[in-house]
Design an enzyme around this catalytic site. Structure first.
Site, short mmCIF file in Angstrom:
data_model
loop_
_atom_site.label_atom_id
_atom_site.label_comp_id
_atom_site.label_asym_id
_atom_site.label_seq_id
_atom_site.Cartn_x
_atom_site.Cartn_y
_atom_site.Cartn_z
N GLU A 137 0.88 -1.21 0.00
CA GLU A 137 0.02 -0.16 -0.14
C GLU A 137 0.85 1.25 -0.22
O GLU A 137 1.05 1.92 1.08
CB GLU A 137 -0.89 0.01 1.37
N LYS B 208 -2.45 -1.94 -3.04
CA LYS B 208 -3.48 -1.07 -2.48
C LYS B 208 -3.19 0.25 -2.78
O LYS B 208 -2.50 0.84 -1.78
CB LYS B 208 -3.51 -1.55 -1.18
#
Length: 341
Positions: free
Chosen positions: A176, A221
């Site tokens: 992420e 992500k």
């Protein structure tokens, strides 16, 4: 044991996405402040139990849940381990493993995510508890002087080391790198976001390759390409979708099974509409779905209001939001579906 690729594909299965329920105490305190609820072990447990027992949502629309260390080992009020609730709905439990973003030495207000020390041992423990995937968030802020190349590279390197440790433990890493839309000053243009997002993704995948990470056994992500939340830019849903997909095509290898977006301060409906518009573009090499926290939970939280008698209504609100995002993951969401709810 299922392969990393099989777990990653299950997490981004058609019409399903990931619930991010890994709020820190500070973040959940802000959420609970909306309804005037104190933050205690019991209120956190009761709130998350309300979500996890939303059987329709969890069975039909949610593939995985990102948890905290506390929640991975936590039990419901009646003594049922949360992990048993996930088994019953065929949801994969995941775990947030970073220790938070802290000031980066030698930088001007940039941050570096910490938590690599002891990570190998922690991951082995989480794997024994049944965690199938993990999450590590790198934070990239846009200001008049940031991000620096060093700030981007340092976070990319940490993400790659984390991902390698995860795969060694048999856990799928969710990588992420978040370019903030809601940081200070948050008034950057959509073009600035696109440029920084591209530079960040390029650095992340360079570090992942150097570390020897199996790209087919991970998920990305990222943020969507949007203006800062305090920007005067007014852009269409279609422009956000087009710019985001074009950026991903330039920098994300096709070997990655899927991309599960964070909502990044967008409203519930905006996050859903943008995801749906991206999937409507078609011809994408990866599955595009959601990994939302606030954008899945806010309506349920406000409806629940900390009261037992509101649990069913809150679960209905959560199921609706999960269904809308599941439709978006199929490119089938329409705003009128929210108006009709």
């Amino acid at each position: 044991m299922a392969s990393l690729n099989a777990i990653a594909k299950k997490l981004v299965a058609s019409g399903k996405g990931i619930l991010a329920a890994d709020e820190s105490e500070g973040t959940i305190a802000k959420r609970f402040a909306l309804i005037g609820l104190p933050v205690t072990l019991e209120t956190r447990r009761d709130y998350r139990e309300m979500l996890f027992r939303s059987t329709e949502a969890m069975t039909d629309y949610i593939s995985g849940v990102i948890l905290t260390e506390e929640t991975l080992e936590q039990k419901a009020k009646d003594g049922t381990p949360f992990r048993e609730l996930f088994n019953a709905t065929d949801v994969i439990p995941g775990i947030k493993v970073d220790r938070g973003a802290l000031p980066m030495p030698g930088s001007k207000d940039e941050k570096i995510t910490e938590g690599l020390d002891g990570l190998r041992q922690r991951l082995a423990h989480y794997a024994k508890l049944g965690a199938g995937f993990a999450k590590w968030r790198g934070v990239i802020a846009i200001t008049s002087y940031a991000p620096s190349r060093n700030g981007i590279r340092a976070n990319a390197h940490a993400l790659a080391r984390y991902a390698m440790y995860c795969q060694e433990a048999g856990i799928v890493p969710v990588v992420e790198p978040e370019v903030l839309a809601d940081g200070e000053p948050g008034d950057h243009s959509i073009q600035r976001c696109e440029d920084v997002t591209g530079e960040t993704l390029e650095a992340v995948f360079k570090e992942l390759r150097l570390a020897g990470v199996d790209l087919s056994g991970m998920l990305l992500k990222p943020n969507m390409v949007t203006p800062g939340l305090r920007s005067r830019d007014r852009v269409s849903t279609e422009e956000v979708a087009q710019r985001t997909v074009e950026t991903l095509r330039r920098f994300v290898p096709a070997a990655v099974p899927g991309i599960a977006f964070l909502s990044g301060g967008q409203s519930d409906e905006e996050a859903t509409a943008h995801l749906s518009a991206m999937n409507q573009l078609g011809g994408l090499p990866w599955a595009l779905t959601f990994s939302y926290g606030r954008a899945l939970q806010t309506s349920a939280l406000v409806t629940w209001n900390g009261e037992d008698q509101n649990v069913k209504a809150a679960q209905k609100a959560f199921t609706h939001r999960a269904k809308m995002n599941a439709l978006a993951a199929l490119g089938q969401y329409k705003p009128e579906l929210d108006l009709a709810a």
